[in-house]
Design an enzyme around this catalytic site. Structure first.
Site, PDB file in Angstrom:
ATOM      1  N   ARG A 122       0.839  -1.199   0.000  1.00  0.00           N
ATOM      2  CA  ARG A 122       0.000   0.000   0.000  1.00  0.00           C
ATOM      3  C   ARG A 122       0.867   1.238   0.000  1.00  0.00           C
ATOM      4  O   ARG A 122       1.005   1.924   1.008  1.00  0.00           O
ATOM      5  CB  ARG A 122      -0.914  -0.038   1.187  1.00  0.00           C
ATOM      6  CG  ARG A 122      -1.932  -1.076   0.923  1.00  0.00           C
ATOM      7  CD  ARG A 122      -2.918  -1.122   1.983  1.00  0.00           C
ATOM      8  NE  ARG A 122      -4.087  -1.781   1.446  1.00  0.00           N
ATOM      9  CZ  ARG A 122      -5.116  -2.098   2.155  1.00  0.00           C
ATOM     10  NH1 ARG A 122      -5.158  -1.780   3.420  1.00  0.00           N
ATOM     11  NH2 ARG A 122      -6.127  -2.700   1.603  1.00  0.00           N
ATOM     12  N   GLN A 127      -0.880   2.279  -6.019  1.00  0.00           N
ATOM     13  CA  GLN A 127      -2.323   2.432  -5.819  1.00  0.00           C
ATOM     14  C   GLN A 127      -3.134   1.971  -7.036  1.00  0.00           C
ATOM     15  O   GLN A 127      -4.159   1.309  -6.882  1.00  0.00           O
ATOM     16  CB  GLN A 127      -2.652   3.889  -5.521  1.00  0.00           C
ATOM     17  CG  GLN A 127      -3.374   4.046  -4.204  1.00  0.00           C
ATOM     18  CD  GLN A 127      -3.346   5.467  -3.675  1.00  0.00           C
ATOM     19  OE1 GLN A 127      -2.737   6.363  -4.250  1.00  0.00           O
ATOM     20  NE2 GLN A 127      -4.017   5.668  -2.568  1.00  0.00           N
ATOM     21  N   ASP A 130      -3.703  -1.912  -7.345  1.00  0.00           N
ATOM     22  CA  ASP A 130      -4.210  -2.591  -6.158  1.00  0.00           C
ATOM     23  C   ASP A 130      -5.565  -3.258  -6.405  1.00  0.00           C
ATOM     24  O   ASP A 130      -6.599  -2.602  -6.415  1.00  0.00           O
ATOM     25  CB  ASP A 130      -4.303  -1.549  -5.031  1.00  0.00           C
ATOM     26  CG  ASP A 130      -4.665  -2.158  -3.707  1.00  0.00           C
ATOM     27  OD1 ASP A 130      -5.036  -3.350  -3.662  1.00  0.00           O
ATOM     28  OD2 ASP A 130      -4.592  -1.442  -2.697  1.00  0.00           O
ATOM     29  N   SER A 133      -8.291  -2.906  -3.544  1.00  0.00           N
ATOM     30  CA  SER A 133      -9.061  -1.663  -3.549  1.00  0.00           C
ATOM     31  C   SER A 133     -10.100  -1.657  -4.651  1.00  0.00           C
ATOM     32  O   SER A 133     -11.262  -1.325  -4.418  1.00  0.00           O
ATOM     33  CB  SER A 133      -8.157  -0.443  -3.771  1.00  0.00           C
ATOM     34  OG  SER A 133      -7.312  -0.272  -2.679  1.00  0.00           O
ATOM     35  N   TYR A 230      -3.895  -1.412   7.509  1.00  0.00           N
ATOM     36  CA  TYR A 230      -4.523  -2.659   7.934  1.00  0.00           C
ATOM     37  C   TYR A 230      -4.753  -2.696   9.439  1.00  0.00           C
ATOM     38  O   TYR A 230      -3.976  -2.162  10.217  1.00  0.00           O
ATOM     39  CB  TYR A 230      -3.651  -3.853   7.558  1.00  0.00           C
ATOM     40  CG  TYR A 230      -3.654  -4.171   6.082  1.00  0.00           C
ATOM     41  CD1 TYR A 230      -4.819  -4.582   5.450  1.00  0.00           C
ATOM     42  CD2 TYR A 230      -2.493  -4.071   5.335  1.00  0.00           C
ATOM     43  CE1 TYR A 230      -4.819  -4.893   4.100  1.00  0.00           C
ATOM     44  CE2 TYR A 230      -2.481  -4.379   3.982  1.00  0.00           C
ATOM     45  CZ  TYR A 230      -3.654  -4.788   3.374  1.00  0.00           C
ATOM     46  OH  TYR A 230      -3.654  -5.095   2.042  1.00  0.00           O
TER      47      TYR A 230
HETATM   48  P1  NAD Z   1      -9.523  -4.303   5.002  1.00  0.00           P
HETATM   49  O1  NAD Z   1     -10.280  -4.899   3.865  1.00  0.00           O
HETATM   50  O2  NAD Z   1      -8.272  -4.950   5.433  1.00  0.00           O
HETATM   51  O3  NAD Z   1     -10.496  -4.197   6.257  1.00  0.00           O
HETATM   52  C1  NAD Z   1     -11.721  -3.522   6.193  1.00  0.00           C
HETATM   53  C2  NAD Z   1     -11.895  -2.621   7.387  1.00  0.00           C
HETATM   54  O4  NAD Z   1     -12.224  -3.388   8.540  1.00  0.00           O
HETATM   55  C3  NAD Z   1     -10.647  -1.820   7.772  1.00  0.00           C
HETATM   56  O5  NAD Z   1     -10.956  -0.441   7.770  1.00  0.00           O
HETATM   57  C4  NAD Z   1     -10.299  -2.338   9.162  1.00  0.00           C
HETATM   58  O6  NAD Z   1      -9.717  -1.335   9.974  1.00  0.00           O
HETATM   59  C5  NAD Z   1     -11.650  -2.758   9.658  1.00  0.00           C
HETATM   60  N1  NAD Z   1     -11.628  -3.661  10.823  1.00  0.00           N
HETATM   61  C6  NAD Z   1     -10.781  -4.690  11.076  1.00  0.00           C
HETATM   62  N2  NAD Z   1     -11.090  -5.274  12.247  1.00  0.00           N
HETATM   63  C7  NAD Z   1     -12.163  -4.599  12.756  1.00  0.00           C
HETATM   64  C8  NAD Z   1     -12.951  -4.732  13.948  1.00  0.00           C
HETATM   65  N3  NAD Z   1     -12.680  -5.668  14.849  1.00  0.00           N
HETATM   66  N4  NAD Z   1     -13.964  -3.854  14.126  1.00  0.00           N
HETATM   67  C9  NAD Z   1     -14.239  -2.903  13.213  1.00  0.00           C
HETATM   68  N5  NAD Z   1     -13.536  -2.729  12.086  1.00  0.00           N
HETATM   69  C10 NAD Z   1     -12.518  -3.572  11.854  1.00  0.00           C
HETATM   70  O7  NAD Z   1      -9.200  -2.762   4.684  1.00  0.00           O
HETATM   71  P2  NAD Z   1      -9.100  -2.041   3.268  1.00  0.00           P
HETATM   72  O8  NAD Z   1     -10.433  -1.791   2.716  1.00  0.00           O
HETATM   73  O9  NAD Z   1      -8.205  -2.823   2.414  1.00  0.00           O
HETATM   74  O10 NAD Z   1      -8.457  -0.604   3.575  1.00  0.00           O
HETATM   75  C11 NAD Z   1      -7.868  -0.201   4.758  1.00  0.00           C
HETATM   76  C12 NAD Z   1      -7.112   1.131   4.569  1.00  0.00           C
HETATM   77  O11 NAD Z   1      -6.031   1.036   3.660  1.00  0.00           O
HETATM   78  C13 NAD Z   1      -7.952   2.280   4.096  1.00  0.00           C
HETATM   79  O12 NAD Z   1      -7.693   3.372   4.919  1.00  0.00           O
HETATM   80  C14 NAD Z   1      -7.488   2.542   2.696  1.00  0.00           C
HETATM   81  O13 NAD Z   1      -7.634   3.888   2.332  1.00  0.00           O
HETATM   82  C15 NAD Z   1      -6.055   2.149   2.780  1.00  0.00           C
HETATM   83  N6  NAD Z   1      -5.549   1.737   1.441  1.00  0.00           N
HETATM   84  C16 NAD Z   1      -4.422   2.341   0.921  1.00  0.00           C
HETATM   85  C17 NAD Z   1      -3.935   1.963  -0.329  1.00  0.00           C
HETATM   86  C18 NAD Z   1      -2.707   2.583  -0.940  1.00  0.00           C
HETATM   87  O14 NAD Z   1      -2.224   3.551  -0.430  1.00  0.00           O
HETATM   88  N7  NAD Z   1      -2.175   2.011  -2.027  1.00  0.00           N
HETATM   89  C19 NAD Z   1      -4.599   0.943  -1.032  1.00  0.00           C
HETATM   90  C20 NAD Z   1      -5.716   0.337  -0.453  1.00  0.00           C
HETATM   91  C21 NAD Z   1      -6.183   0.761   0.777  1.00  0.00           C
END
Ligand code: NAD
Length: 376
Positions: A122, A127, A130, A133, A230
């Site tokens: 990430r 980006q 990915d 995403s 994460y």
């Molecule tokens: P994910 O699919 O791993 O998880 C989904 C969500 O569930 C996350 O927000 C996590 O914090 C939440 N979660 C985990 N355990 C939990 C619990 N017990 N109770 C409540 N919530 C819980 O996450 P994701 O969708 O892949 O994205 C997470 C972050 O990464 C975001 O902020 C996103 O913007 C960022 N991201 C950055 C990039 C990049 O910079 N290339 C790419 C993808 C995502």
């Protein structure tokens, strides 16, 4: 000339395809040959002729794989299907490295260099590559649309001559990429939306989308974004505080969308049967994590489970339910990755050993499993 092969997906329920006519044209523009397995795009609304019109050749599995330097997929193919493949050829797909460990070993044995797109780091540079995403985004949308479709009431507040219909209350649990899109979609449909997460950075994101943030206050969650965005497994103390908070809130909700995931671990349990029992009959829960073990007690992939009058739904493969769009985005992720490493002189992509992306996604090389996360 480098040959890129695109296989027809064989996993049950998989309707996506790893190349679009647009990315075929772009690969050919870079100087590659593209070979597509017959019928590979049909379930995603792309015909063989659409690929041929962009310059690809279409053939059976063995003709597609023969002499291929790079094989593209949505999911990893059965290693048996790779018979006749060039040694050292790349396999680029969502390979589910933790879930399909035996397959990864078989890829190594077959001399394939397996590159797992879900291990893309990430970082800003990656980006556009990915797949997590791009696929989660549309999954978050679809979860709300499906929940709205089985909900026996309307989402928006409506004033009619016969009286007022009140707005649905929707609660989004887990505010990553899917959760943010779920909030936005539920808002567009006119629901009153609230959301929660363990990462404190999401609070502002929830509020900026016009939803209410519901957070555990008395026990510390994860500071800021968390490592790489994460979440990790939470302490028992946090889990207890979260359960109490959710119990008080969930009884008033009509729609609950859960999206919480922890990389490499089963999905955290967020909603218990006792909590479901406090919800109003006719409420709907969509468990987006159902295929990773489920956030909701009693949820079953691809089934409508009714508990205490509440409908619990969730798909084994949500992105496959909007295959035309998810395929187009997945295909672009693959193109963005391969084109970023394209070496004009070599006429093909080259992955430097010391690149952060190479280290993260390369699972196998020269007959061995080489990825740190798999060896750990
Ligand atoms: P994910 O699919 O791993 O998880 C989904 C969500 O569930 C996350 O927000 C996590 O914090 C939440 N979660 C985990 N355990 C939990 C619990 N017990 N109770 C409540 N919530 C819980 O996450 P994701 O969708 O892949 O994205 C997470 C972050 O990464 C975001 O902020 C996103 O913007 C960022 N991201 C950055 C990039 C990049 O910079 N290339 C790419 C993808 C995502």
């Amino acid at each position: 000339m480098v040959k890129i092969a695109v296989l027809k997906e064989t996993a049950a329920g998989e309707s996506r395809v790893a190349a679009s006519p647009e990315t075929v044209k772009k690969f050919i523009g870079l100087g590659a040959r593209v070979s597509i397995e017959k019928g590979a795009g049909v379930a995603a609304s792309v015909n063989d002729a659409d690929y041929e019109a962009m310059g690809a050749s279409v053939g059976d599995l063995s003709a597609t794989i023969k002499d291929a330097d790079i094989i593209l997929g949505i999911q990893g193919p059965d290693p048996k299907a790779l018979k006749g493949m060039k040694s050292g050829a790349w396999l680029v797909a969502g390979l589910d490295p933790f879930g399909q460990r035996a397959r990864i070993d078989a890829y190594a044995k077959a001399g394939v260099e397996a590159l797992a797109m879900e291990f893309m780091p990430r970082i800003t540079r990656a980006q556009s590559m990915d797949i997590l995403s791009s696929q989660s985004n549309l999954s978050g949308y679809k979860a709300v649309i499906e929940a709205a479709s089985v909900y026996g009431r309307a989402f928006p507040m409506m004033m009619t001559a016969a009286g007022t219909v009140s707005a649905a209350k929707a609660f989004i649990m887990g505010v990553g990429v899917a959760g943010l899109q779920a909030i936005a979609t539920a808002r567009r449909l006119g629901a009153q939306v609230s959301a929660t997460d363990v990462r404190s950075a999401t609070k502002e994101q929830i509020e900026s989308l016009g939803a209410k943030a519901i957070f555990v206050e008395n026990v510390a969650g994860i500071e800021g974004e968390g490592a790489g965005g994460y979440a990790t497994e939470m302490s028992d103390e946090y889990k207890a505080a979260q359960a109490e908070l959710v119990s008080a809130h969930i009884a008033k909700q009509d729609i609950v969308i859960t999206t919480a995931l922890i990389p490499g671990r089963p999905a955290p349990r967020l909603v218990s049967d006792a909590q479901i029992a406090t919800m109003k009959p006719g409420s709907v829960i969509f468990d987006l994590a159902v295929a990773q073990g489920g956030n909701v007690e009693g949820s079953k992939a691809d089934e409508v489970v009714i508990k205490h009058g509440v409908k619990i739904i969730g798909y084994a493969n949500t992105p496959a339910h909007l295959a035309a769009d998810t395929s187009a985005l997945f295909s672009r992720n693959l193109f963005n990755f391969l084109s970023a490493f394209w070496d004009k002189e070599a006429g093909r992509p080259v992955l430097p050993d010391d690149d952060e992306i190479t280290a993260a996604i390369r699972l196998t090389k020269d007959g061995k499993v080489v990825n740190e996360r798999l060896l750990a």
